[in-house]
Scaffold this motif. Sequence first.
Motif, PDB file in Angstrom:
ATOM      1  N   PRO A  85      -6.023  -5.130  -5.587  1.00 35.98           N
ATOM      2  CA  PRO A  85      -4.890  -5.978  -5.187  1.00 35.98           C
ATOM      3  C   PRO A  85      -5.136  -7.444  -5.557  1.00 35.98           C
ATOM      4  N   ASN A  86      -4.052  -8.177  -5.754  1.00 35.39           N
ATOM      5  CA  ASN A  86      -4.107  -9.617  -6.045  1.00 35.39           C
ATOM      6  C   ASN A  86      -4.954  -9.920  -7.284  1.00 35.39           C
ATOM      7  N   SER A  87      -4.821  -9.077  -8.307  1.00 35.26           N
ATOM      8  CA  SER A  87      -5.575  -9.302  -9.541  1.00 35.26           C
ATOM      9  C   SER A  87      -4.607  -9.486 -10.706  1.00 35.26           C
ATOM     10  N   GLU A  88      -5.015 -10.280 -11.692  1.00 33.01           N
ATOM     11  CA  GLU A  88      -4.183 -10.506 -12.869  1.00 33.01           C
ATOM     12  C   GLU A  88      -5.066 -10.686 -14.097  1.00 33.01           C
ATOM     13  N   TYR A  89      -4.480 -10.397 -15.251  1.00 30.23           N
ATOM     14  CA  TYR A  89      -5.206 -10.475 -16.520  1.00 30.23           C
ATOM     15  C   TYR A  89      -4.811 -11.750 -17.257  1.00 30.23           C
ATOM     16  N   ARG A  90      -5.807 -12.426 -17.798  1.00 27.39           N
ATOM     17  CA  ARG A  90      -5.567 -13.597 -18.635  1.00 27.39           C
ATOM     18  C   ARG A  90      -6.297 -13.413 -19.956  1.00 27.39           C
ATOM     19  N   GLN A  91      -5.583 -13.606 -21.058  1.00 25.93           N
ATOM     20  CA  GLN A  91      -6.205 -13.492 -22.373  1.00 25.93           C
ATOM     21  C   GLN A  91      -7.146 -14.677 -22.575  1.00 25.93           C
ATOM     22  N   ARG A  92      -8.351 -14.380 -22.962  1.00 27.04           N
ATOM     23  CA  ARG A  92      -9.366 -15.428 -23.057  1.00 27.04           C
ATOM     24  C   ARG A  92      -9.359 -16.138 -24.396  1.00 27.04           C
ATOM     25  N   GLY A  93      -9.188 -15.410 -25.474  1.00 22.94           N
ATOM     26  CA  GLY A  93      -9.271 -16.027 -26.787  1.00 22.94           C
ATOM     27  C   GLY A  93     -10.683 -16.504 -27.071  1.00 22.94           C
ATOM     28  N   ALA A  94     -10.802 -17.718 -27.611  1.00 22.86           N
ATOM     29  CA  ALA A  94     -12.108 -18.267 -27.970  1.00 22.86           C
ATOM     30  C   ALA A  94     -12.645 -19.224 -26.907  1.00 22.86           C
ATOM     31  N   ILE A  95     -12.049 -19.248 -25.729  1.00 19.94           N
ATOM     32  CA  ILE A  95     -12.474 -20.168 -24.667  1.00 19.94           C
ATOM     33  C   ILE A  95     -13.822 -19.715 -24.115  1.00 19.94           C
ATOM     34  N   PRO A  96     -14.802 -20.614 -23.988  1.00 22.74           N
ATOM     35  CA  PRO A  96     -16.115 -20.241 -23.429  1.00 22.74           C
ATOM     36  C   PRO A  96     -15.989 -19.796 -21.971  1.00 22.74           C
ATOM     37  N   ILE A  97     -16.909 -18.925 -21.554  1.00 20.31           N
ATOM     38  CA  ILE A  97     -16.876 -18.406 -20.194  1.00 20.31           C
ATOM     39  C   ILE A  97     -16.989 -19.529 -19.163  1.00 20.31           C
ATOM     40  N   LYS A  98     -17.818 -20.536 -19.442  1.00 26.58           N
ATOM     41  CA  LYS A  98     -17.975 -21.645 -18.503  1.00 26.58           C
ATOM     42  C   LYS A  98     -16.651 -22.362 -18.263  1.00 26.58           C
ATOM     43  N   ALA A  99     -15.866 -22.537 -19.346  1.00 25.62           N
ATOM     44  CA  ALA A  99     -14.560 -23.178 -19.199  1.00 25.62           C
ATOM     45  C   ALA A  99     -13.591 -22.293 -18.414  1.00 25.62           C
ATOM     46  N   VAL A 100     -13.700 -20.972 -18.622  1.00 22.60           N
ATOM     47  CA  VAL A 100     -12.856 -20.034 -17.872  1.00 22.60           C
ATOM     48  C   VAL A 100     -13.199 -20.095 -16.381  1.00 22.60           C
ATOM     49  N   VAL A 101     -14.505 -20.170 -16.067  1.00 26.19           N
ATOM     50  CA  VAL A 101     -14.951 -20.251 -14.671  1.00 26.19           C
ATOM     51  C   VAL A 101     -14.374 -21.497 -14.007  1.00 26.19           C
ATOM     52  N   GLN A 102     -14.454 -22.623 -14.685  1.00 30.86           N
ATOM     53  CA  GLN A 102     -13.970 -23.880 -14.123  1.00 30.86           C
ATOM     54  C   GLN A 102     -12.460 -23.845 -13.907  1.00 30.86           C
ATOM     55  N   ALA A 103     -11.723 -23.336 -14.906  1.00 31.24           N
ATOM     56  CA  ALA A 103     -10.266 -23.284 -14.791  1.00 31.24           C
ATOM     57  C   ALA A 103      -9.826 -22.324 -13.696  1.00 31.24           C
ATOM     58  N   ALA A 104     -10.500 -21.159 -13.589  1.00 31.28           N
ATOM     59  CA  ALA A 104     -10.138 -20.180 -12.570  1.00 31.28           C
ATOM     60  C   ALA A 104     -10.407 -20.718 -11.174  1.00 31.28           C
ATOM     61  N   SER A 105     -11.501 -21.448 -10.989  1.00 31.52           N
ATOM     62  CA  SER A 105     -11.801 -22.037  -9.679  1.00 31.52           C
ATOM     63  C   SER A 105     -10.750 -23.057  -9.290  1.00 31.52           C
ATOM     64  N   GLN A 106     -10.327 -23.886 -10.243  1.00 31.70           N
ATOM     65  CA  GLN A 106      -9.320 -24.906  -9.970  1.00 31.70           C
ATOM     66  C   GLN A 106      -7.968 -24.299  -9.616  1.00 31.70           C
ATOM     67  N   ARG A 107      -7.706 -23.092 -10.102  1.00 32.16           N
ATOM     68  CA  ARG A 107      -6.426 -22.437  -9.832  1.00 32.16           C
ATOM     69  C   ARG A 107      -6.477 -21.538  -8.591  1.00 32.16           C
ATOM     70  N   GLY A 108      -7.578 -21.579  -7.849  1.00 35.19           N
ATOM     71  CA  GLY A 108      -7.648 -20.879  -6.573  1.00 35.19           C
ATOM     72  C   GLY A 108      -8.097 -19.438  -6.636  1.00 35.19           C
ATOM     73  N   PHE A 109      -8.670 -18.997  -7.757  1.00 33.75           N
ATOM     74  CA  PHE A 109      -9.174 -17.626  -7.845  1.00 33.75           C
ATOM     75  C   PHE A 109     -10.528 -17.533  -7.129  1.00 33.75           C
ATOM     76  N   THR A 110     -10.805 -16.384  -6.552  1.00 32.46           N
ATOM     77  CA  THR A 110     -12.061 -16.174  -5.828  1.00 32.46           C
ATOM     78  C   THR A 110     -13.061 -15.334  -6.610  1.00 32.46           C
ATOM     79  N   MET A 111     -12.617 -14.671  -7.672  1.00 37.39           N
ATOM     80  CA  MET A 111     -13.514 -13.791  -8.425  1.00 37.39           C
ATOM     81  C   MET A 111     -13.056 -13.715  -9.876  1.00 37.39           C
ATOM     82  N   LEU A 112     -14.034 -13.726 -10.776  1.00 39.44           N
ATOM     83  CA  LEU A 112     -13.759 -13.573 -12.205  1.00 39.44           C
ATOM     84  C   LEU A 112     -14.488 -12.350 -12.724  1.00 39.44           C
ATOM     85  N   LEU A 113     -13.755 -11.450 -13.396  1.00 35.53           N
ATOM     86  CA  LEU A 113     -14.333 -10.261 -14.005  1.00 35.53           C
ATOM     87  C   LEU A 113     -14.192 -10.390 -15.519  1.00 35.53           C
TER      88      LEU A 113
END
Length: 317
Positions: free
Chosen positions: A125-153
């Motif tokens: 529940p409460n999960s969504e998919y985002r296409q990553r492309g060439a974005i580094p994982i560290k940048a994805v972690v930072q963006a997901a935290s700022q948008r209120g996500f609690t977990m990144l898979l």
Amino acid sequence: MGKGKIGGKKVPLIKNKIKRRAVVQKLKKEGERTAKKERKTRQKEAEALGDEAPERHAQRTLENTRDYDATVVQPGDEEVAGEDRMDEFASHFAGAEPPRIVITTGQYPSKQLLEFVNEILGLLPNSEYRQRGAIPIKAVVQAASQRGFTMLLVFTERAKRPTGLWLIKLDPRGGPGGPTARFKVSSLRMPKEITGHGTPSNHRPELILNNFGTRLGHRVGRLLACLVPHDPQFRGRQVITMHNQRDFVFFRHHRYIFEEKGEGKKRRVAARLQELGPRFTLRLKSLQMGTFDTQHGEYEWKRQAELDRHSRRRFHL
């Protein structure tokens, strides 16, 4: 059982394949009947002797002969309970931080990996998919935290088969986040490959964690529990089970089904399980403090394959 024997009897030399198969099946059934009869005889003798019956020794297995582990959590351990009230997952179990999950993949995910991700989206529940492309994982972690996500898979693949999972705990309040667990994914079977599989509903599933007995296993179990809301909707009768055995975490997704059987006084309600899928196995490769950082990250635990090969009875979870 001796060589060339089935059910304690020697298999005769028969050149005809069909006849030989029939004889083998007959000997197997006779052996099973004999073993069952002997087992019942032993049970009756033990019941007749009562307390004087000789003690039966359990069969030696890898589980009951495992190497001693001083980190096994004992029931009522106050130290562990105190840590649980202050760790990174405390807000989830207190109901103050409902899970909000974002799932992504590598740069060019295959169709097979996207199908697997779609199944994960359906059961979490409460999960969504985002296409990553060439974005580094560290940048994805930072963006997901700022948008209120609690977990990144982050799912990875090889030869168009899912082979890895990065599970990263985020802090939507701006904290450091973590830990980060890296798993190997294997033995995947999609719902379409499971005979008689069902279709999941939108209800929040119940979660069962089994056999995470050590301090490391306790921590990993709490991390996995943060994938599912702590308030299941039992009306949906859906259950996610994560069973640890020999450091392999078996993931299963089922539904309870209640059926009425019989008539009149013999009428009763029987329960059975229907698997919904997907079905796969996780094996922990490392547990890192904080969020994703392969260069400068500090590891709480890292699997050493060379040591595991020397001791088959050494389990960590």
